[in-house]
Motif scaffolding. Sequence first.
Motif: not given
Lengths: 465, 1153
Positions: B945, B1011, B1019-1021
Motif C-alpha cells: 500500500r 485503480a 493509482r494509490r488508495f
Amino acid sequence: MAIQERDQLDPIRGRKLLVDGGPSYHDITEAVCKPVEQPGLAWWLAFLPSLAVLGIYGVSVFWLLWEGVGIWGLNNPIDWGFAIVNFVFWVGIGHAGTLISAILFLFRQQWRTAVNRSAEAMTIFAVICALQFPTFHTGRPWLIWWSLPLPNQMQMWPNFRSPLLWDVFAVSTYFTVSLLFWYVGLIPDLATMRDRATTKARRIAYGILSLGWRGSTRHWQHYEKAYLLLAGLATPLVLSVHTIVSFDFAVSQLPGWHTTIFPPYFVAGAIFSGFAMVLTLLIPIRKWYGLEHIITIKHLENMAKIILLTGTMVGYAYAMEFFIAWYSGNPYETFAFVNRAFGPYYWAYWIMVTCNVVTPQFVWIKSIRRSPAALFVLSIFVNIGMWFERFVITVTSLARDFLPSSWDYYSPTIWDFGMLIGSFGLFFTLFCLFIRYLPMIAIAEIKSVLPHANPHFSDRKDGGH
Amino acid sequence: MTKPNATSNSRKTRLPVLGSAGATPDSSSVDQEFALGADELVIEGGASRRKFIGLIGASTALAGLGSTGCLRKPAENIMPFAKRPEDLIPGVPVYYATAMQVGGTVQGLLVESHDGRPTKVEGNPRHSGSQGATDVFAQASLLSLYDPERSRQPRSATVSAHTFAPAGQLEEAKKATTEHLCKILHDRSIAATNSIDAAAQAKARCEQAIETSGVWETGKAADGREIAAVSIDWDEQIETTWEDAWGHILPKLGPLHATGGQGLALVVAGSLSPSYRGLQQRFVRAYPQAKVVLCDPTYPINTIRAAEMVGGEGSRVFYNLDDVKTIVAIDCDFLGVDQDHVRLAREFSEGRKLKGPEDGDKLSRLYVVEPHLTSTGAAADERLRLPATDIVDLLAGLVIELMENHGGRLPSGSEGFAALIKTRGQFDDRSKRFIVALAADLAAKALPDAEPVEGEASKRQRVLIMVGERQPPLAHGLGFLLNSMLLAATVKPPGAMRMAHRLDTVPYVGMVEFASGLEDGTITHVICLGSNPAYEAPGVLELATKLQKAKLLVHAGMHCDETGQLAHWHLPLSHYLEAWGDLEAMDGTTSIVQPLIAPLFDTRSETEILAMLLPRLEGQEWVFSPAELPGASLVKDYWKSEIANATRETQSLSDRVWRRWLHDGLVSGIPRSPAAMLPNNWQPFADLMAARKVDEDSPYEINFHLDPKVLAGSFSNNAWMQELPHPLSKLVWDNGAYISAALAVEIGVENGQNLSIKIGESRMEVPVWIAPGQHDKTVSLTLGYGRVGVGTVSTGAGFDVNKLRQDEARWFARGELSRGSGTYALVSTQDYGSQDPDGKHGASFGMFNFEPRPIYRETTVAGFKQDPDFAKRGDLMTPDRLKSPWSRHDSTVDPNFGVPIMVGPHHWGMAIDLNLCVSCNACVVACQAENNIAIVGKKECGNGREMHWIRIDRYYTGSEDNPEAVLMPVGCMHCETAPCENVCPVQATAHSPEGLNDMAYNRCIGTRYCANNCPYKVRRFNFFNYNRNLDPVVQMVKNPDVTVRFRGVIEKCSYCVQRINTAKIEAHLDGRDKVRDGEVISACQQVCPTRAITFGDISDPESAVSKAKYADNKPEYSQRQPAKRSYGVLTDLNTQPRTSYLGRVRNPNPKLA
C-alpha cells in the motif's frame, strides 16, 4: 432415506403428482401455517446461531467504518477483494428465486409452486446481503448516495459510462421488482394468516399486509393479472442483473476480466448457485417442518437437473475462456488464464473447477439426484465452488496484470472473513424471521395444483368425490 | 527500547537549572514569581505534543530569565503582518539560496519558503554541484528539519539546583536545595512512570546521591543572600538549558587550555565549510596537544588519503565527465552515493544523449567493475562482477596490459611504483577478456601513440578511470597512474581528473588512535561535534564502551543519538536550514549557507558551538565566555577576513557583495583554490603495493556500503528515506545482506532467512536478500540501520552492521558466512522483477515461459543502427489499427457529437528518456515532498500500500550470472482515453481540457475501480487516514498548494497541476494567454540530475517535450511522427498515454559480446 423409484401420477392429467399423500385443502393450510403459528425448537436452534453470526457482521462493519477499508487485505493491484467477491456471490444466489417464480411461472411449470415462495424470499435476502458490500467496500461509504442521480445545485451527476452505476440501477431495480413480486404473491396467504390469527397483534399486522383481501373473484382476477405482469417484468431482470454485474468485469480492460463470454457465463453461474442455495435451504426445512409431501423429491430432482445444466454451461465457459485466451494470441490474456490455473492462486482455481464442474456431474446418477442428503452435500459444494469462482475472477486477474513490477499477492484478513461469515448471519437471520412470520409455501398456489383443484376432478371414471 | 526524546521531554520545563529555581520562602520576589510560573508550566506525562510545542518558547524565555536573575525581554521571533514586509506576499512562496553537504558532495540549493516555512528544496542552477538538480538526500533533508524527534534542548545526566537563603543561613539553603532537587526528580519520575513507589525511590536515590557524591557550590549573591548549588550525576539525562550546559562545560575547558589541550579530543564529521574548518584550525592552535578526530563514514577519507599521498597535504582529487568517451567506474558509485554524484550524473547524462542512430558513435561508454549491483552498475554498458579485494589486481592488470600491449607510457617518477605492480593469482576468463577489451578501448581512444583500431574513431578522445571511495588508497594510486598514462589527469579544465589544493586542512586522527587514547587514558575529555562515534565507529573498536571512560563527554547532534545517550552533556544541533554556514565544493565552488527559518527548537549550529569552545582574549587573559556568538556574525566575520587576506587588506566585504553572495548562492571574487597540480609522488603507492597482503583463508568477502537511502545513518530517522524503495532491491524500512542467487543456494538460505556473518571475532546475523548482479563470493551490507533510541522512525529498522567493521577506512573484509537461525520479514515494494525485453533468455515464469512483455525497450548502438525503429517493435498492435473511439464519427454530420474536444490552450505531456535514468530516486522523494504524499510504514508497505506517485520499476534482464538491470520511472501516464475515467461511477476522475487526467478528491467515494482498470497501476488508495494525528511539527512540511488527502480516496500523479496553474496565473497576470515552454517544471523533472524527464506542452511543436517525443514539427501533435526512440507503454490498449518513453541504447564493447 429410501429412494422412491416411482412417482405417483395425477389421476386427471396423468402426470406426476406434485403433492404427495393426497392432502385436502385444509391439510395444506395446516401444514404450511404450522411453522408460523407453532415454531418448534428447530427454529430457535436455527435462529439463535444466525443472530450470533449477524453479530460478527455488526462488529466487522463497525470496525470497517471506524478504521477504513485498510482493515481488509486489499493492496494496490488488488483493489477489490472479498467484498466484491461476496457481492457477486450473493447477487448470484439471488437469481434462483425470481427465475423460479417468474420464468417458470410464464412457462407454466407448476412444480414451482412448492418452492417459489421461499426461493423468492431467499432472493430478496441475498440481494440485501449483496447490497451491503458495494456500499461498505467504498472508501467513504457515507457518500455512497453520490452514485445516485440526485439533482443538486452543484450539477454533480453520476457517470453513466461506469458499469458500477449500471450496477446500482440493475440491482436496485431487481430488488424492487423481486420484492413487489414476492409481496403480491403473498397477499392471499397473508389473508389466510389474518383469518387464522389468534392474537390481536397478528390480526392487525397480517390485516394491514393483506390489503383487505377477501378472496372474491374480482380480487383473484386482479391478482392473477398483476402477478402475470410482474412475472413478465421480472423475467428480463433475471437475465439483466447478472449480465450487468458481469459488465463490472467485462467492460474493464484487465486481462481475465475483459471477456465477452462473461454475461451468459455469469447468468448461468448465478442460476447455478441460486438453485444450489435453494436446495441448501429447503432440504433441511422440508424435513424439520414435515413438508416432504409438498416439497417432494420430484422438486429436488428438478432443481438438481437445472444445477446439472447450468453447471455444465459454467464448465463450458471455463474451457472457452482458455480457448479464447490462447486463440487471441494476446500474451497478457494468455498469461492471465494460465496464471489462474497454475499461478499462486492455483488452489482457488482447482477448488472452483472441482466444485462447479465435477460435482454437478453426479446428478446424472438417479440415486444421487433423488437423495436429499446427497443433494444437500452437493449443493454445499456448489455454493463453495461458486464463491471461489468469483474469487478467482476478481483476485487472480488483479494480482498479476500488465506490469510485473506491480504484481502482488492478496491475503485476506480476519475482517475479510468477518464480513463474509457475518453476511451469512444476516442472510440466515432474515430467512429465519421469514419462516417464523410468513407462510414459506404459497398456500393458495399449492392448493391450485392439487388434483381436486382441477375442474375435471369430479369427471373421473372412478367417480371421485 | 527507550525513546528518551519521546517520553521524557514532557517534563522539560521543570529544569533543575542553575539559578533558575527559588524554593525557599524568603527568596526574592523575582525568584518567587518565577517559581510559581514554572510550576504552572509542568506538563504531566502524556500531555499532547501540541501543548508541548506551544510551551517551548515560554520555557526558553523563562529559563533565560532565571539564569540571569533579572528580567530580560524574551526574543521576539514572530512576524506580525500588521505591515506587510517588502517582497512578501502571503501565500506566494519565496526562494532563498543556500547549500547542503552530503558526505563529500556539496549541492547549491534554492529552497522554497511559504510564509517563512521551508517547504521544498530545489537545486541552484548556478551552482556547479547541483546545476538545478538535487539528489535524494537534499530532497529528504526537508523532512529532517521537521523531525519532531530531533533533539530540542540540551540534556544532561548532571542535574543541579540551587536556592537562596537569607544571609548566614547557608545550612538552610543547602537543605532547601536538596529538597528542591529531589522534589523535581520525584515529580519527574511520577510523570514518566506514573508510579508513586518509583517516584519515592527516585527521591530517596536523589537524597542519597547528594549525600554521597553531591558537588556543592556555595556563595553569596550581590544582595548578601546565601546561594547553595548542588550537582549530582543522575541515572538518566534530563533536559536543561544552554546556560546550564555552558556553565558546566566551559569551566572544564580552562584547565585544558592551560595544558594545551592534553587529554582533549574533538570528534568531528568531515566538513566542507571553510568557516567551520577555520574554527577547527583555531581550535588546533588553542589546544595544540588536543586531537581532532574525524568520525564520518560518508566522508571520502580514502580518496583524500590517496590524493595527499600523491600530491602532498591538502591535495584533493575530483573528476569531471564533460565529453569523456570512456568512463571506467571502479567500485565507484558515482551515480549513487560517491563524491559529487549530482554533478557527475549531469555530466554523465550529457554523453548519453542521442537522437537517432547516427549519434550512436558519440555515445560515451561506461564500464563498471563492482561486487554489488549499484545504480551505476545498472547504468553500465559493460559491467564486471568482481570482489572488491580483486579490484587492485584488476587495475594492476590494466596497467600491465596498457604498458605491455599498447605502449602506454608511465608518468615520470612512477617507474619505481610501476615496477612493483603485479596481479595476484589468475583472473577468470571473463575478467581477462574484460581487461584486454577495456585496455584496447582505452588505448584506442586515449593513447597518443596507439594505432587507430578499425571501426573506432581515430581521433584521440577523453577517457577517465574513477576509483570509488570504498577502495583503499593503493587502488586510487593505480587509478591516478592509469589516468596519468591516459592523459586524463590534467591540471586545468578540461582535465577529467583534476587535483586541487586545500590550505585549510586540519590534521585529523583516525578512530583507531582515538579508541586507543580512550583506552589508555590519554584522552579524557571528548567533545563530539556533529559526529556519532558510538554508532558510526567500527564495532571492533568498542567505542560505545570506551567513551564511557571519558571524564567529560559532550555530544552535539541533531538527535540524542547513541553517543548523545552516553554523553554527560548532549547539545542539540541546528539543521542546515536553520543555521548560518558556508560550503566549498571539491571543485572550489563556494556558497553561503543561509538559514530559512529560525531554529524550531533551542538549537545551535556546529560553528556556534565550536566558537564557544575557543578561548577569547580579553585584555591579557584567555577566558571562556558564556556569551554566545551568533552564527551569522561568525560566518560573515570569516569571509570579511578572507576577503581582506585575499586582497591584502585593500578591500573589505561590502554589504552589497554579501547580499549578492546570498542571493546567488555563490561566493564570487575570492580565489580560494590557489594551487592545482598533477600527481607526482608515487613512492607511497610503491610501498603500499609492496606491502599488499590479502587474507586468502576466508572464503568470502563482506562489503560495506553507504546506504543509498540513509547513508551512514544521517537519514535513518527520516520516514521519506525509510519508505523510499532501495534503487535496486526495492527494500523499504530495512537493510539486508545482499547475496547472489548462487551463493544463496551454496549456503542454503532464502530471502528473509538470516545469514551469519563473521569477520575476525565479530559476528552478527543479517537477513538475506537475493540481489542479482552480486558477485557470488561476496555479500554486501549497507550502513545506517539498527539505530537505538534515535527516534520512532529508525527504531526497529534494519541491522547495525558497523558491529562487523574493523576499520573506518576499510569497506570490505574477508570473512565467513553460514546459515543463521531464524528469519526476518524484509519488505520489498516490487515482488517480481524478471522480465525480458529482448526475449533472448526467456522470462522467469518457471515452466510457463511466455512471450516477453514489451514494457522496457532497449537495444545496443549496433542494434539501433540496424533497426532505428527498435522501440516500436514491441507494440502488439500497429498504430493504424488503434482506432480512436470516435474515429467512426463523421464530423461533417455533427461536428460536436460525442467527440471530446480538448479545448485548452495547452496539451501537457511528458517524455522520459530511459537512456538517462540512473535510478537515483530523487524524483520519488521530490514528488513526495511536493505533493504531500503520505508515509504508510513498513507494515503497510508489506501489504502493498505504498503511496508514491512516481515509482521506479526495476527489471532484471540477461542471464543470471551476468544480469543487467533496467530501470523505469512510472507515474500517471495521463492517457487521452484513460481507462480509469469511464469506470468511475461519480466522475471523480475526469479529463481536463488540457489533457490532464484530473482527480477530484472531494468527489471520490473510493470504489477503487479506477485503480483496477489502470493498466499502469499508478493509482494509490488511502486505505487509512494516514494524516491523522500528525505531529504539528511534521505538519509544517506539507505543501500548502496541494491538498492533504483523507482516508478512502484515490490519488495519483497530477503532472504537478498546482505548478501548472501557478504558471498559468503568472502568464495571465503578464497579459499572455499561454505559458511559455519551460515555465512549468514538474517536481520530478526539476530534481532530475540527468534531465531524463521532460515535461511541457506538446501542442507547441517547438517545446522541449515535443522535440523529445516527435520527429517532426507539424502543428497538430496527433499527426506528428514519433521520435526514433519514442514509444508508449501498453499503447496496444489504446490508452494513448501522454507520457512516452525513449528507449534505451546501450553502448557495449563489441569485443565483449
